[in-house]
Design a protein around this motif. Structure first.
Motif, PDB file in Angstrom:
ATOM      1  N   ALA A 135       0.845  -1.202   0.000  1.00  0.00           N
ATOM      2  CA  ALA A 135       0.000   0.000   0.000  1.00  0.00           C
ATOM      3  C   ALA A 135       0.876   1.246   0.000  1.00  0.00           C
ATOM      4  O   ALA A 135       1.856   1.325   0.745  1.00  0.00           O
ATOM      5  CB  ALA A 135      -0.916  -0.002   1.215  1.00  0.00           C
ATOM      6  N   LEU A 136       0.519   2.193  -0.828  1.00  0.00           N
ATOM      7  CA  LEU A 136       1.205   3.482  -0.924  1.00  0.00           C
ATOM      8  C   LEU A 136       0.314   4.537  -0.287  1.00  0.00           C
ATOM      9  O   LEU A 136      -0.766   4.840  -0.796  1.00  0.00           O
ATOM     10  CB  LEU A 136       1.475   3.830  -2.386  1.00  0.00           C
ATOM     11  CG  LEU A 136       2.245   5.129  -2.656  1.00  0.00           C
ATOM     12  CD1 LEU A 136       3.748   4.857  -2.568  1.00  0.00           C
ATOM     13  CD2 LEU A 136       1.901   5.678  -4.042  1.00  0.00           C
ATOM     14  N   THR A 150       2.640   6.858 -10.004  1.00  0.00           N
ATOM     15  CA  THR A 150       3.042   6.416 -11.336  1.00  0.00           C
ATOM     16  C   THR A 150       4.288   5.529 -11.283  1.00  0.00           C
ATOM     17  O   THR A 150       4.318   4.439 -11.863  1.00  0.00           O
ATOM     18  CB  THR A 150       3.291   7.624 -12.247  1.00  0.00           C
ATOM     19  OG1 THR A 150       2.085   8.396 -12.357  1.00  0.00           O
ATOM     20  CG2 THR A 150       3.722   7.189 -13.635  1.00  0.00           C
ATOM     21  N   SER A 151       5.312   5.985 -10.587  1.00  0.00           N
ATOM     22  CA  SER A 151       6.548   5.194 -10.523  1.00  0.00           C
ATOM     23  C   SER A 151       6.355   3.957  -9.642  1.00  0.00           C
ATOM     24  O   SER A 151       6.926   2.892  -9.912  1.00  0.00           O
ATOM     25  CB  SER A 151       7.707   6.046  -9.999  1.00  0.00           C
ATOM     26  OG  SER A 151       7.452   6.544  -8.700  1.00  0.00           O
ATOM     27  N   PHE A 152       5.542   4.070  -8.605  1.00  0.00           N
ATOM     28  CA  PHE A 152       5.236   2.942  -7.727  1.00  0.00           C
ATOM     29  C   PHE A 152       4.525   1.837  -8.497  1.00  0.00           C
ATOM     30  O   PHE A 152       4.888   0.651  -8.409  1.00  0.00           O
ATOM     31  CB  PHE A 152       4.380   3.444  -6.563  1.00  0.00           C
ATOM     32  CG  PHE A 152       3.640   2.383  -5.796  1.00  0.00           C
ATOM     33  CD1 PHE A 152       4.331   1.438  -5.043  1.00  0.00           C
ATOM     34  CD2 PHE A 152       2.251   2.348  -5.801  1.00  0.00           C
ATOM     35  CE1 PHE A 152       3.639   0.463  -4.318  1.00  0.00           C
ATOM     36  CE2 PHE A 152       1.560   1.384  -5.078  1.00  0.00           C
ATOM     37  CZ  PHE A 152       2.254   0.442  -4.343  1.00  0.00           C
ATOM     38  N   GLU A 153       3.516   2.201  -9.287  1.00  0.00           N
ATOM     39  CA  GLU A 153       2.748   1.210 -10.030  1.00  0.00           C
ATOM     40  C   GLU A 153       3.582   0.542 -11.120  1.00  0.00           C
ATOM     41  O   GLU A 153       3.437  -0.663 -11.369  1.00  0.00           O
ATOM     42  CB  GLU A 153       1.499   1.859 -10.617  1.00  0.00           C
ATOM     43  CG  GLU A 153       0.472   2.232  -9.539  1.00  0.00           C
ATOM     44  CD  GLU A 153      -0.658   3.109 -10.049  1.00  0.00           C
ATOM     45  OE1 GLU A 153      -0.626   3.471 -11.250  1.00  0.00           O
ATOM     46  OE2 GLU A 153      -1.560   3.452  -9.257  1.00  0.00           O
ATOM     47  N   ILE A 161       3.896  -7.341  -7.860  1.00  0.00           N
ATOM     48  CA  ILE A 161       3.288  -6.941  -6.596  1.00  0.00           C
ATOM     49  C   ILE A 161       1.976  -6.214  -6.873  1.00  0.00           C
ATOM     50  O   ILE A 161       1.892  -5.404  -7.805  1.00  0.00           O
ATOM     51  CB  ILE A 161       4.247  -6.038  -5.792  1.00  0.00           C
ATOM     52  CG1 ILE A 161       5.352  -6.894  -5.163  1.00  0.00           C
ATOM     53  CG2 ILE A 161       3.515  -5.243  -4.717  1.00  0.00           C
ATOM     54  CD1 ILE A 161       6.394  -6.109  -4.417  1.00  0.00           C
ATOM     55  N   GLU A 162       0.971  -6.504  -6.067  1.00  0.00           N
ATOM     56  CA  GLU A 162      -0.299  -5.801  -6.189  1.00  0.00           C
ATOM     57  C   GLU A 162      -0.162  -4.407  -5.573  1.00  0.00           C
ATOM     58  O   GLU A 162       0.058  -4.284  -4.368  1.00  0.00           O
ATOM     59  CB  GLU A 162      -1.396  -6.575  -5.468  1.00  0.00           C
ATOM     60  CG  GLU A 162      -2.740  -5.862  -5.486  1.00  0.00           C
ATOM     61  CD  GLU A 162      -3.774  -6.508  -4.576  1.00  0.00           C
ATOM     62  OE1 GLU A 162      -4.862  -5.908  -4.392  1.00  0.00           O
ATOM     63  OE2 GLU A 162      -3.505  -7.598  -4.034  1.00  0.00           O
ATOM     64  N   PRO A 163      -0.294  -3.352  -6.386  1.00  0.00           N
ATOM     65  CA  PRO A 163      -0.180  -1.995  -5.840  1.00  0.00           C
ATOM     66  C   PRO A 163      -1.514  -1.487  -5.303  1.00  0.00           C
ATOM     67  O   PRO A 163      -2.551  -1.639  -5.949  1.00  0.00           O
ATOM     68  CB  PRO A 163       0.264  -1.172  -7.052  1.00  0.00           C
ATOM     69  CG  PRO A 163      -0.373  -1.867  -8.215  1.00  0.00           C
ATOM     70  CD  PRO A 163      -0.446  -3.339  -7.847  1.00  0.00           C
TER      71      PRO A 163
END
Length: 295
Positions: A135-136, A150-153, A161-163
């Motif tokens: 989770a972010l 954007t960069s995390f996804e 990994i499920e974002p």
């Protein structure tokens, strides 16, 4: 003007570093320099009233830390010189025209670029290889959240990994999202740069430990509070460097002529004690790269 609350330990350290930088340049509070302080406490309304108070004092320059403070200051004046800190992508925030040529009454020091969202995930995955869901946490009212997402996804896709993106508007969102994340195994947490991450860091750290969730933060203070790890700029160094721009403005230079600066020191901090508490063994290669280790 700080977005955090008065008495916050990290803000006190940052302020001390800022004043140390000023002293090195010949400016001494109470002698040849007067400093008026205001604290936003993470409250946009309070930040707005504080910004108007500061502008009414007709200062030579205002230093503002955090996006909440900068939104308030930007709305309060377009003439008083302002030096900001801890504002990601000040161009998207509407504070400057460009990093190289700010063009208005504002310039400052930005902590990182958006690709750090992917780096946070990479480090968290290295710390806890079994992660499958992360989770972010971010502030939906802060323009930086979309950039981090954007960069995390993109990184989440490469790591299978499920974002999960979690907008945080208050402490209830923090409690609810972390409890929900903990309902399934192999979850992790990324806490992005926003005022809530400083104001509520104690609650976030305690919940992450309670539910044994590996979590990465962006600021050393969060790891000192008990967070597992952080990756981000050396906050004290950035505040110390910001004194140079205040000095130059006090000596007659204009913010429009002072390019926005990026960090020169980025640090990885690991809390080994917390790793043990949540049943993690820190990989030796990761531990060897840490700039500081809290035992």
């Amino acid at each position: 003007m700080f977005s955090s609350a008065e008495g916050d330990p990290q803000s006190a350290k940052d302020l001390a570093a800022f004043k140390s930088g000023l002293q090195a340049l010949g400016w001494n509070e109470g002698a040849n320099l007067q400093i008026d302080y205001r604290w936003g406490g993470g409250d946009p309304g309070r930040a707005r009233s504080s910004a108007m108070e500061l502008v009414s004092l007709s200062p030579a320059v205002i230093m503002g830390s955090g996006t909440v403070a900068m939104v308030a200051l930007h709305g309060a004046t377009d003439t008083v010189p302002i030096v900001f800190l801890n504002v990601t992508d000040p161009v998207a925030g509407g504070f400057v025209a460009s990093l190289s040529r700010p063009s208005g009454n504002i310039t400052g020091f930005t902590p990182f670029e958006y690709d750090i969202g992917g780096k946070w995930l990479e480090l968290l995955k290295e710390m806890s290889p079994q992660l499958t869901r992360v989770a972010l946490l971010g502030d939906p009212n802060n323009h930086n959240f979309r950039g981090f997402q954007t960069s995390f996804e993109a990184a989440a896709k490469s790591f299978s990994i499920e974002p999960i993106s979690v907008p945080v508007r208050g402490v209830d969102d923090i409690n609810r999202s972390i409890q929900s994340l903990a309902e399934k195994p192999n979850g992790g947490l990324i806490v992005t740069a926003a005022t809530f991450s400083i104001v509520y860091r104690k609650q976030i750290v305690e919940l992450a430990i309670k539910y044994k969730l590996p979590a990465i933060f962006w600021n050393r203070s969060q790891v000192a509070e008990g967070g597992l790890m952080s990756f981000g700029p050396d906050s004290a160094d950035m505040h110390r460097r910001s004194a140079s721009y205040v000095d130059r403005i006090l000596k007659g230079e204009k913010p429009a002529d002072l390019p926005v600066q990026e960090p020169t020191k980025v640090e990885l901090i690991i809390n080994v004690k917390t790793a043990k508490e949540i049943s993690l063994v820190v990989p030796p290669a990761l531990l060897a790269r840490a700039d500081d280790v809290i035992e």
